[in-house]
Design a protein around this motif. Structure first.
Motif, PDB file in Angstrom:
ATOM      1  N   ASP A  46      51.793  40.069  31.485  1.00  0.00           N
ATOM      2  CA  ASP A  46      52.565  40.859  32.438  1.00  0.00           C
ATOM      3  C   ASP A  46      51.723  41.117  33.691  1.00  0.00           C
ATOM      4  N   PRO A  47      52.148  40.618  34.865  1.00  0.00           N
ATOM      5  CA  PRO A  47      51.373  40.831  36.091  1.00  0.00           C
ATOM      6  C   PRO A  47      51.187  42.303  36.455  1.00  0.00           C
ATOM      7  N   SER A  48      52.055  43.185  35.997  1.00  0.00           N
ATOM      8  CA  SER A  48      51.900  44.601  36.341  1.00  0.00           C
ATOM      9  C   SER A  48      50.655  45.217  35.703  1.00  0.00           C
ATOM     10  N   THR A  49      50.071  44.540  34.711  1.00  0.00           N
ATOM     11  CA  THR A  49      48.834  45.060  34.117  1.00  0.00           C
ATOM     12  C   THR A  49      47.690  45.039  35.130  1.00  0.00           C
ATOM     13  N   GLN A  50      47.788  44.199  36.157  1.00  0.00           N
ATOM     14  CA  GLN A  50      46.750  44.159  37.198  1.00  0.00           C
ATOM     15  C   GLN A  50      46.633  45.502  37.916  1.00  0.00           C
ATOM     16  N   ARG A  51      47.725  46.223  37.960  1.00  0.00           N
ATOM     17  CA  ARG A  51      47.743  47.553  38.565  1.00  0.00           C
ATOM     18  C   ARG A  51      47.568  48.622  37.491  1.00  0.00           C
ATOM     19  N   ASP A  52      48.292  48.475  36.390  1.00  0.00           N
ATOM     20  CA  ASP A  52      48.371  49.535  35.386  1.00  0.00           C
ATOM     21  C   ASP A  52      47.077  49.762  34.609  1.00  0.00           C
ATOM     22  N   ILE A  53      46.418  48.699  34.189  1.00  0.00           N
ATOM     23  CA  ILE A  53      45.217  48.870  33.353  1.00  0.00           C
ATOM     24  C   ILE A  53      44.050  49.453  34.143  1.00  0.00           C
ATOM     25  N   PRO A  54      43.759  48.981  35.369  1.00  0.00           N
ATOM     26  CA  PRO A  54      42.696  49.665  36.132  1.00  0.00           C
ATOM     27  C   PRO A  54      43.000  51.147  36.387  1.00  0.00           C
ATOM     28  N   LYS A  55      44.245  51.482  36.675  1.00  0.00           N
ATOM     29  CA  LYS A  55      44.607  52.890  36.901  1.00  0.00           C
ATOM     30  C   LYS A  55      44.472  53.696  35.607  1.00  0.00           C
ATOM     31  N   PHE A  56      44.850  53.109  34.486  1.00  0.00           N
ATOM     32  CA  PHE A  56      44.689  53.753  33.178  1.00  0.00           C
ATOM     33  C   PHE A  56      43.215  54.091  32.955  1.00  0.00           C
ATOM     34  N   CYS A  57      42.351  53.119  33.187  1.00  0.00           N
ATOM     35  CA  CYS A  57      40.910  53.330  32.980  1.00  0.00           C
ATOM     36  C   CYS A  57      40.373  54.405  33.916  1.00  0.00           C
ATOM     37  N   GLN A  58      40.747  54.331  35.169  1.00  0.00           N
ATOM     38  CA  GLN A  58      40.272  55.307  36.153  1.00  0.00           C
ATOM     39  C   GLN A  58      40.742  56.719  35.785  1.00  0.00           C
ATOM     40  N   PHE A  59      42.000  56.856  35.432  1.00  0.00           N
ATOM     41  CA  PHE A  59      42.571  58.163  35.123  1.00  0.00           C
ATOM     42  C   PHE A  59      41.949  58.784  33.879  1.00  0.00           C
ATOM     43  N   LEU A  60      41.678  57.970  32.856  1.00  0.00           N
ATOM     44  CA  LEU A  60      41.162  58.491  31.593  1.00  0.00           C
ATOM     45  C   LEU A  60      39.649  58.378  31.443  1.00  0.00           C
ATOM     46  N   GLY A  61      38.963  57.814  32.449  1.00  0.00           N
ATOM     47  CA  GLY A  61      37.503  57.775  32.436  1.00  0.00           C
ATOM     48  C   GLY A  61      36.883  56.664  31.612  1.00  0.00           C
ATOM     49  N   HIS A  62      37.646  55.612  31.334  1.00  0.00           N
ATOM     50  CA  HIS A  62      37.094  54.464  30.622  1.00  0.00           C
ATOM     51  C   HIS A  62      36.543  53.473  31.640  1.00  0.00           C
ATOM     52  N   SER A  63      35.581  52.648  31.225  1.00  0.00           N
ATOM     53  CA  SER A  63      34.946  51.700  32.137  1.00  0.00           C
ATOM     54  C   SER A  63      35.623  50.340  32.038  1.00  0.00           C
ATOM     55  N   LEU A  64      36.168  49.876  33.155  1.00  0.00           N
ATOM     56  CA  LEU A  64      36.733  48.530  33.224  1.00  0.00           C
ATOM     57  C   LEU A  64      35.577  47.593  33.545  1.00  0.00           C
ATOM     58  N   LYS A  65      35.069  46.913  32.522  1.00  0.00           N
ATOM     59  CA  LYS A  65      33.890  46.064  32.668  1.00  0.00           C
ATOM     60  C   LYS A  65      34.195  44.749  33.373  1.00  0.00           C
ATOM     61  N   SER A  66      35.374  44.186  33.102  1.00  0.00           N
ATOM     62  CA  SER A  66      35.753  42.944  33.782  1.00  0.00           C
ATOM     63  C   SER A  66      37.261  42.807  33.780  1.00  0.00           C
TER      64      SER A  66
END
Length: 82
Positions: A46-66
């Motif tokens: 799903d292309p919307s994950t390009q927006r949703d997953i980084p925002k999820f990580c930022q909002f909840l304090g998880h590290s998006l490593k790659s």
């Protein structure tokens, strides 16, 4: 569907074929089930994950490593911070 790779202490979360909001909901559930500093590798189509997953990580304090896009798959490596 998820499975644990014991050699890398990484959960593989396969969300291919699912659309918003399911990939993020599955990621949220997986985060609850893992220990601090474990990693979750999400594979999505799903292309919307390009927006949703980084925002999820930022909002909840998880590290998006790659984050990468290979063919029709979007691949994310997230380190869980609890």
């Amino acid at each position: 569907m998820s499975k644990l790779d014991l050699t890398t202490n990484t959960i593989l979360l396969d969300t291919k074929g699912l659309y918003c909001p399911e990939p993020v909901m599955m990621l949220h559930n997986a985060v609850r089930d893992v220990d601090d500093k474990m990693q979750i590798k999400v594979v999505a189509t799903d292309p919307s994950t390009q927006r949703d997953i980084p925002k999820f990580c930022q909002f909840l304090g998880h590290s998006l490593k790659s984050q990468s896009h290979v063919a029709d798959e979007f691949i994310y490596l997230i380190e869980v911070n609890k």
